[in-house]
Design a protein around this motif. Structure first.
Motif, mmCIF file in Angstrom:
data_model
loop_
_atom_site.group_PDB
_atom_site.id
_atom_site.type_symbol
_atom_site.label_atom_id
_atom_site.label_comp_id
_atom_site.label_asym_id
_atom_site.label_seq_id
_atom_site.Cartn_x
_atom_site.Cartn_y
_atom_site.Cartn_z
ATOM 1 N N ALA A 109 8.255 -15.171 -11.669
ATOM 2 C CA ALA A 109 7.365 -15.438 -10.415
ATOM 3 C C ALA A 109 7.222 -14.111 -9.686
ATOM 4 O O ALA A 109 8.195 -13.386 -9.668
ATOM 5 C CB ALA A 109 7.554 -16.604 -9.441
ATOM 6 N N GLY A 110 6.134 -14.012 -8.868
ATOM 7 C CA GLY A 110 5.861 -12.786 -8.010
ATOM 8 C C GLY A 110 4.357 -12.598 -7.684
ATOM 9 O O GLY A 110 3.421 -13.471 -8.183
ATOM 10 N N THR A 111 4.121 -11.638 -6.873
ATOM 11 C CA THR A 111 2.766 -11.391 -6.428
ATOM 12 C C THR A 111 2.127 -10.607 -7.303
ATOM 13 O O THR A 111 0.881 -11.092 -7.782
ATOM 14 C CB THR A 111 2.800 -10.598 -5.170
ATOM 15 N N PHE A 112 2.577 -9.664 -8.099
ATOM 16 C CA PHE A 112 2.041 -8.915 -9.187
ATOM 17 C C PHE A 112 0.733 -8.352 -8.561
ATOM 18 O O PHE A 112 -0.410 -8.496 -9.565
ATOM 19 C CB PHE A 112 1.725 -9.830 -10.383
ATOM 20 N N GLU A 113 0.559 -7.885 -7.439
ATOM 21 C CA GLU A 113 -0.383 -7.379 -6.929
ATOM 22 C C GLU A 113 -1.214 -6.026 -7.633
ATOM 23 O O GLU A 113 -2.312 -5.882 -7.859
ATOM 24 C CB GLU A 113 -0.296 -6.890 -5.429
ATOM 25 N N LEU A 114 -0.355 -5.081 -7.867
ATOM 26 C CA LEU A 114 -0.703 -3.917 -8.729
ATOM 27 C C LEU A 114 0.342 -3.552 -9.605
ATOM 28 O O LEU A 114 1.486 -3.367 -9.212
ATOM 29 C CB LEU A 114 -0.745 -2.678 -7.519
ATOM 30 N N LEU A 115 0.010 -3.895 -10.585
ATOM 31 C CA LEU A 115 1.284 -3.888 -11.544
ATOM 32 C C LEU A 115 1.836 -2.334 -11.801
ATOM 33 O O LEU A 115 1.149 -1.220 -12.092
ATOM 34 C CB LEU A 115 0.830 -4.337 -12.961
ATOM 35 N N HIS A 116 2.956 -2.334 -11.993
ATOM 36 C CA HIS A 116 3.783 -1.116 -12.107
ATOM 37 C C HIS A 116 5.099 -1.209 -12.971
ATOM 38 O O HIS A 116 5.261 -2.340 -13.583
ATOM 39 C CB HIS A 116 4.354 -0.593 -10.740
ATOM 40 N N THR A 161 4.384 -2.010 -4.831
ATOM 41 C CA THR A 161 3.065 -2.008 -4.540
ATOM 42 C C THR A 161 2.744 -0.991 -3.211
ATOM 43 O O THR A 161 1.887 -0.384 -3.070
ATOM 44 C CB THR A 161 2.680 -3.401 -4.553
ATOM 45 N N THR A 162 3.692 -1.144 -2.234
ATOM 46 C CA THR A 162 3.512 -0.751 -1.134
ATOM 47 C C THR A 162 3.581 0.784 -1.276
ATOM 48 O O THR A 162 2.726 1.610 -0.623
ATOM 49 C CB THR A 162 4.592 -0.987 -0.048
ATOM 50 N N ARG A 163 4.310 1.307 -2.064
ATOM 51 C CA ARG A 163 4.502 2.682 -2.590
ATOM 52 C C ARG A 163 3.242 3.176 -3.155
ATOM 53 O O ARG A 163 2.853 4.335 -2.609
ATOM 54 C CB ARG A 163 5.773 2.938 -3.260
ATOM 55 N N ILE A 164 2.684 2.379 -3.883
ATOM 56 C CA ILE A 164 1.442 2.913 -4.604
ATOM 57 C C ILE A 164 0.416 2.961 -3.679
ATOM 58 O O ILE A 164 -0.722 3.895 -3.661
ATOM 59 C CB ILE A 164 1.181 1.770 -5.601
ATOM 60 N N ILE A 165 0.168 2.100 -2.736
ATOM 61 C CA ILE A 165 -0.870 1.822 -1.729
ATOM 62 C C ILE A 165 -0.627 3.106 -0.671
ATOM 63 O O ILE A 165 -1.721 3.771 -0.499
ATOM 64 C CB ILE A 165 -0.750 0.572 -0.814
ATOM 65 N N ASN A 166 0.410 3.428 -0.363
ATOM 66 C CA ASN A 166 0.458 4.639 0.613
ATOM 67 C C ASN A 166 0.292 5.949 -0.201
ATOM 68 O O ASN A 166 -0.445 6.766 0.474
ATOM 69 C CB ASN A 166 2.306 4.605 1.041
ATOM 70 N N LYS A 167 0.819 5.898 -1.391
ATOM 71 C CA LYS A 167 0.535 7.276 -2.210
ATOM 72 C C LYS A 167 -0.869 7.481 -2.308
ATOM 73 O O LYS A 167 -1.465 8.482 -2.040
ATOM 74 C CB LYS A 167 1.065 6.998 -3.610
ATOM 75 N N ILE A 168 -1.729 6.220 -2.480
ATOM 76 C CA ILE A 168 -3.225 6.236 -2.658
ATOM 77 C C ILE A 168 -3.708 6.730 -1.260
ATOM 78 O O ILE A 168 -4.766 7.807 -1.311
ATOM 79 C CB ILE A 168 -3.961 5.116 -3.062
ATOM 80 N N LEU A 169 -3.412 6.465 -0.124
ATOM 81 C CA LEU A 169 -3.927 6.585 1.082
ATOM 82 C C LEU A 169 -3.359 8.163 1.516
ATOM 83 O O LEU A 169 -4.410 8.795 1.990
ATOM 84 C CB LEU A 169 -2.972 5.861 2.072
ATOM 85 N N GLU A 170 -2.400 8.529 1.119
ATOM 86 C CA GLU A 170 -2.163 10.059 1.423
ATOM 87 C C GLU A 170 -2.798 10.944 0.420
ATOM 88 O O GLU A 170 -3.301 11.909 1.114
ATOM 89 C CB GLU A 170 -0.509 10.266 0.842
ATOM 90 N N THR A 171 -3.240 10.673 -0.667
ATOM 91 C CA THR A 171 -3.947 11.363 -1.539
ATOM 92 C C THR A 171 -5.425 11.387 -1.250
ATOM 93 O O THR A 171 -5.965 12.351 -1.282
ATOM 94 C CB THR A 171 -3.772 10.779 -2.972
ATOM 95 N N PHE A 172 -5.921 9.999 -0.840
ATOM 96 C CA PHE A 172 -7.336 10.175 -0.684
ATOM 97 C C PHE A 172 -8.115 9.849 0.835
ATOM 98 O O PHE A 172 -9.257 10.071 0.625
ATOM 99 C CB PHE A 172 -7.903 9.050 -1.653
#
Length: 229
Positions: A91-98, A211-222
């Motif tokens: 079980a999980g959220t699986f919001e942005l798969l990594h 997922t949080t790291r991915i979102i923050n990386k996107i924010l930092e990049t773009f």
């Protein structure tokens, strides 16, 4: 489908026990491994015939290597695999798969047939303390397409154990970082008449296994200057 999965698992087990006795066998072993990957791919697409055909090619190559004395390995009896074939619930959220998610699913798959429960948007938001960017229906659709997952379904909002009662898994595999206490969960299972074994997955570390790291990386990049989540 189940028989084909057992066939593929048997081949994977054989390759896992394989010992190369002659360097001339290495290229053929790589070819057998490629056929195994093809077999798993076609099985994930529901093409059982092509999956079994690819696995048969790999099996023939391995048998030839053993006959020539170039390699040694062990075939498992299908009945042995069937005996240990279990239903495994994750079980999980699986919001942005990594890669961490994929490792979790693969570990579950090695235990048996995987049912993945995707959390509802409201429950996921409570756990993460923020809104969820991908709706549950979309997340479940993506998770169901992963080879290691036999079935994906959305959980219930008011009762997290209801889906466990309905699925009656042999094993519940907790994520490495999921905030559940195994003893407390086992007691809840006992009270509800759930007899599933509770295990915890091994952690998988990588820079963006969150997922949080991915979102923050996107924010930092773009999105320079945007607030981190």
């Amino acid at each position: 489908m189940e028989r084909a999965e057992i066939y593929v698992r048997n081949l994977e087990r054989a390759l896992g026990t394989l010992k190369v006795l002659d360097d001339r066998a290495r290229e053929v072993v790589e070819l057998a491994e490629a056929y195994l990957r093809d077999s798993k791919y076609y099985l994930s697409r529901g093409d059982v015939f092509t999956s079994v055909a690819a696995a048969s090619y790999a099996e023939g190559l391995l048998d030839a290597l053993r006959l020539l004395g170039y390699a040694d390995f062990v075939w498992s009896r299908p009945s042995e695999i069937e005996k240990n074939y279990k239903k495994v619930l994750i079980a999980g959220t699986f919001e942005l798969l990594h890669p961490g998610h994929i490792s979790y699913m693969e570990q579950a798959w090695r235990l048996g047939r995987v049912v993945a429960v995707v959390s509802r948007d409201t429950n996921a938001a409570k756990i993460k303390g923020r809104s969820i960017s991908v709706p549950a229906e979309n997340r479940a659709r993506v998770v169901s397409s992963i080879y290691y997952v036999h079935k994906a379904r959305i959980g219930y909002e008011d009762d997290m154990l209801r889906v466990v009662e309905e699925e009656r898994p042999d094993v519940v595999l907790l994520g490495a970082n999921q905030p559940f206490d195994e003893r407390s969960l086992a007691e809840k299972f006992r009270r509800r008449g759930i007899e599933a074994q509770i295990l915890r997955a091994e952690p998988y570390e990588c820079d963006l296994c969150s997922t949080t790291r991915i979102i923050n990386k996107i924010l930092e990049t773009f999105c320079e200057g945007s607030r981190r989540v």
